[in-house]
Design a protein around this motif. Structure first.
Motif, PDB file in Angstrom:
ATOM      1  N   VAL A  29       0.825  -1.218   0.000  1.00  0.00           N
ATOM      2  CA  VAL A  29       0.000   0.000   0.000  1.00  0.00           C
ATOM      3  C   VAL A  29       0.853   1.260   0.000  1.00  0.00           C
ATOM      4  N   THR A  30       0.431   2.241  -0.782  1.00  0.00           N
ATOM      5  CA  THR A  30       0.958   3.609  -0.712  1.00  0.00           C
ATOM      6  C   THR A  30      -0.100   4.541  -1.292  1.00  0.00           C
ATOM      7  N   GLY A  31       0.197   5.842  -1.361  1.00  0.00           N
ATOM      8  CA  GLY A  31      -0.804   6.736  -1.928  1.00  0.00           C
ATOM      9  C   GLY A  31      -0.562   8.201  -1.653  1.00  0.00           C
ATOM     10  N   ILE A  32      -1.647   8.971  -1.794  1.00  0.00           N
ATOM     11  CA  ILE A  32      -1.625  10.426  -1.689  1.00  0.00           C
ATOM     12  C   ILE A  32      -2.553  10.880  -0.561  1.00  0.00           C
ATOM     13  N   SER A  33      -2.027  11.713   0.331  1.00  0.00           N
ATOM     14  CA  SER A  33      -2.832  12.308   1.405  1.00  0.00           C
ATOM     15  C   SER A  33      -3.269  13.713   1.005  1.00  0.00           C
ATOM     16  N   ASP A  34      -4.475  14.068   1.391  1.00  0.00           N
ATOM     17  CA  ASP A  34      -4.985  15.414   1.086  1.00  0.00           C
ATOM     18  C   ASP A  34      -5.372  16.167   2.367  1.00  0.00           C
ATOM     19  N   PHE A  35      -4.538  16.038   3.390  1.00  0.00           N
ATOM     20  CA  PHE A  35      -4.846  16.717   4.651  1.00  0.00           C
ATOM     21  C   PHE A  35      -4.983  18.220   4.396  1.00  0.00           C
ATOM     22  N   SER A  36      -6.106  18.761   4.762  1.00  0.00           N
ATOM     23  CA  SER A  36      -6.413  20.165   4.469  1.00  0.00           C
ATOM     24  C   SER A  36      -5.511  21.120   5.238  1.00  0.00           C
ATOM     25  N   ILE A  66       1.788   7.577  -9.421  1.00  0.00           N
ATOM     26  CA  ILE A  66       2.235   6.490  -8.535  1.00  0.00           C
ATOM     27  C   ILE A  66       1.787   5.143  -9.092  1.00  0.00           C
ATOM     28  N   VAL A  67       0.561   5.089  -9.608  1.00  0.00           N
ATOM     29  CA  VAL A  67       0.072   3.843 -10.215  1.00  0.00           C
ATOM     30  C   VAL A  67       0.992   3.417 -11.359  1.00  0.00           C
ATOM     31  N   VAL A  68       1.403   4.368 -12.181  1.00  0.00           N
ATOM     32  CA  VAL A  68       2.298   4.066 -13.307  1.00  0.00           C
ATOM     33  C   VAL A  68       3.617   3.487 -12.806  1.00  0.00           C
ATOM     34  N   ARG A  69       4.155   4.042 -11.737  1.00  0.00           N
ATOM     35  CA  ARG A  69       5.410   3.529 -11.178  1.00  0.00           C
ATOM     36  C   ARG A  69       5.258   2.061 -10.766  1.00  0.00           C
ATOM     37  N   ILE A  70       4.111   1.737 -10.196  1.00  0.00           N
ATOM     38  CA  ILE A  70       3.871   0.355  -9.768  1.00  0.00           C
ATOM     39  C   ILE A  70       3.695  -0.550 -10.985  1.00  0.00           C
ATOM     40  N   LEU A  71       2.978  -0.084 -11.997  1.00  0.00           N
ATOM     41  CA  LEU A  71       2.800  -0.877 -13.213  1.00  0.00           C
ATOM     42  C   LEU A  71       4.144  -1.171 -13.889  1.00  0.00           C
ATOM     43  N   LYS A  72       5.098  -0.277 -13.690  1.00  0.00           N
ATOM     44  CA  LYS A  72       6.419  -0.449 -14.299  1.00  0.00           C
ATOM     45  C   LYS A  72       7.392  -1.220 -13.404  1.00  0.00           C
ATOM     46  N   GLY A  73       6.887  -1.705 -12.262  1.00  0.00           N
ATOM     47  CA  GLY A  73       7.707  -2.628 -11.488  1.00  0.00           C
ATOM     48  C   GLY A  73       8.066  -2.230 -10.074  1.00  0.00           C
ATOM     49  N   GLU A  74       7.807  -0.981  -9.666  1.00  0.00           N
ATOM     50  CA  GLU A  74       8.139  -0.596  -8.289  1.00  0.00           C
ATOM     51  C   GLU A  74       7.150  -1.217  -7.306  1.00  0.00           C
ATOM     52  N   LYS A  75       7.626  -1.463  -6.095  1.00  0.00           N
ATOM     53  CA  LYS A  75       6.770  -2.015  -5.057  1.00  0.00           C
ATOM     54  C   LYS A  75       6.091  -0.888  -4.289  1.00  0.00           C
ATOM     55  N   PRO A  76       4.777  -0.998  -4.052  1.00  0.00           N
ATOM     56  CA  PRO A  76       4.059   0.065  -3.337  1.00  0.00           C
ATOM     57  C   PRO A  76       4.704   0.421  -2.004  1.00  0.00           C
ATOM     58  N   GLY A  77       5.113  -0.600  -1.264  1.00  0.00           N
ATOM     59  CA  GLY A  77       5.670  -0.365   0.066  1.00  0.00           C
ATOM     60  C   GLY A  77       6.972   0.396   0.079  1.00  0.00           C
ATOM     61  N   ASP A  78       7.618   0.480  -1.097  1.00  0.00           N
ATOM     62  CA  ASP A  78       8.873   1.231  -1.199  1.00  0.00           C
ATOM     63  C   ASP A  78       8.657   2.679  -1.615  1.00  0.00           C
ATOM     64  N   ILE A  79       7.400   3.048  -1.911  1.00  0.00           N
ATOM     65  CA  ILE A  79       7.079   4.404  -2.365  1.00  0.00           C
ATOM     66  C   ILE A  79       6.478   5.189  -1.194  1.00  0.00           C
ATOM     67  N   PRO A  80       7.134   6.235  -0.709  1.00  0.00           N
ATOM     68  CA  PRO A  80       6.575   6.994   0.424  1.00  0.00           C
ATOM     69  C   PRO A  80       5.215   7.604   0.097  1.00  0.00           C
TER      70      PRO A  80
END
Length: 322
Positions: A136-143, A272-286
């Motif tokens: 798991v990884t992703g984008i936060s939108d804390f206001s 970020i999705v593209v990075r994962i599709l190209k082989g990066e692991k989600p857990g390695d992406i802050p």
């Protein structure tokens, strides 16, 4: 010899055609789910698709892009999560906290990218923003809560009490409410809570604030925003100013906000999705904070709620809706 040569050539052609056919039908699948459909979350979804397209993943050609909305129902979000996990797509994208929680609970294997999540650590979506680990990884939108309170103070110099409709069942709303309570006293504000556990309760929550507060602030709460028009009606009928936690709500009738362009939040998520599709692991992406904040003012809505927006605010706004 001619027959053998001809067969060999035919075999070679068939092999090439077979490879070409396999390549042509080799698609990635990105499954997207959102807790509810409203303009901000819809814009995020469009941004995700745009980023995928820019990277060469074209829907119908090299991309299967699936989408399902939970229509505001956490139980439905859980069902969608189980369905998507069973289909084993290349990536699942979860838009908003309840959908992200549902997907993360459903799989430890399929890569998951969340977006429009206020506090992924508090929501137990990841344990560490810098080193999320796992799938798991992703984008936060804390206001930018402090900026929002400063904006309200600038537009309403004499305001004291701010009413906040929120869903106590949404962890992102709890995190935002805490931030409001922490930051309000230094700016001379008192926060008045107005809980609403479902969309049908939002009108009553807004009405309960009439005569008790000087303004209403709407956090990025999916339950509240999905019933926005009822709050705006209360604000207009009672000359009670309504401010928002994001700018799409200003376009729909709140007075002002400093917020994210959720289409761009979606683009950042799609990258970020593209990075994962190209082989990066989600857990390695802050986990990233969404970037870009714009001031948007709805002068027409302000006038309808009995507010005159100061000229300096209008002058620095990226967009003024007349």
């Amino acid at each position: 010899m001619r027959l053998i040569s001809s067969l060999a050539r035919s075999g070679l052609v068939l092999a090439i055609l077979g490879c070409a056919s396999a390549f042509a039908t080799d698609k990635v699948t990105v499954a997207v789910t959102a807790i509810v459909e409203h303009p901000s979350l819809d814009a995020a979804r469009a941004g995700i698709k745009k980023a995928l397209g820019d990277a060469g993943y074209k829907e119908g050609e090299t991309l299967n892009f699936e989408f399902e909305s939970a229509q505001g129902q956490p139980a439905t979000a859980a069902q969608i999560a189980q369905k998507f996990v069973g289909e084993n797509p290349n990536v699942i994208v979860a838009i908003a906290t309840p959908s992200a929680q549902a997907v993360v609970s459903a799989t430890q294997d399929v890569p998951v990218v969340f977006t429009a999540v206020t506090d992924p650590v508090a929501a137990q979506i990841v344990k560490d923003r810098d080193h999320p680990g796992g799938n798991v990884t992703g984008i936060s939108d804390f206001s930018p809560i402090g900026v929002h309170l400063d904006l309200i103070r600038e537009i309403l110099p004499s305001a004291v009490k701010i009413g906040v409709p929120f869903n106590p069942g949404e962890s992102n709303s709890i995190a935002l409410l805490k931030a409001l309570k922490d930051l309000a006293p230094a700016r001379g504000f008192e926060i008045v809570e107005a809980p609403a556990t479902k969309s049908a309760d939002v009108a009553g929550a807004a009405q309960s604030l009439v005569g008790k507060v000087d303004a209403i602030y709407l956090p990025t709460d999916n339950t509240i925003v999905s019933a926005l028009e009822t709050i705006l009606a209360v604000g207009t009928e009672n000359k009670l100013p309504v401010f928002a936690g994001e700018t799409d709500t200003v376009a729909r009738g709140a007075i002002a906000s400093v917020g994210f362009d959720y289409f761009q939040v979606g683009v950042q998520t799609g990258e970020i999705v593209v990075r994962i599709l190209k082989g990066e692991k989600p857990g390695d992406i802050p986990v990233r904070n969404a970037s870009g904040t714009d001031l948007v003012v709805n002068a027409k809505a302000a006038a309808a709620m009995g507010v005159t927006v100061p000229q300096p605010v209008l002058d620095r706004a990226k967009r003024v809706i007349q």
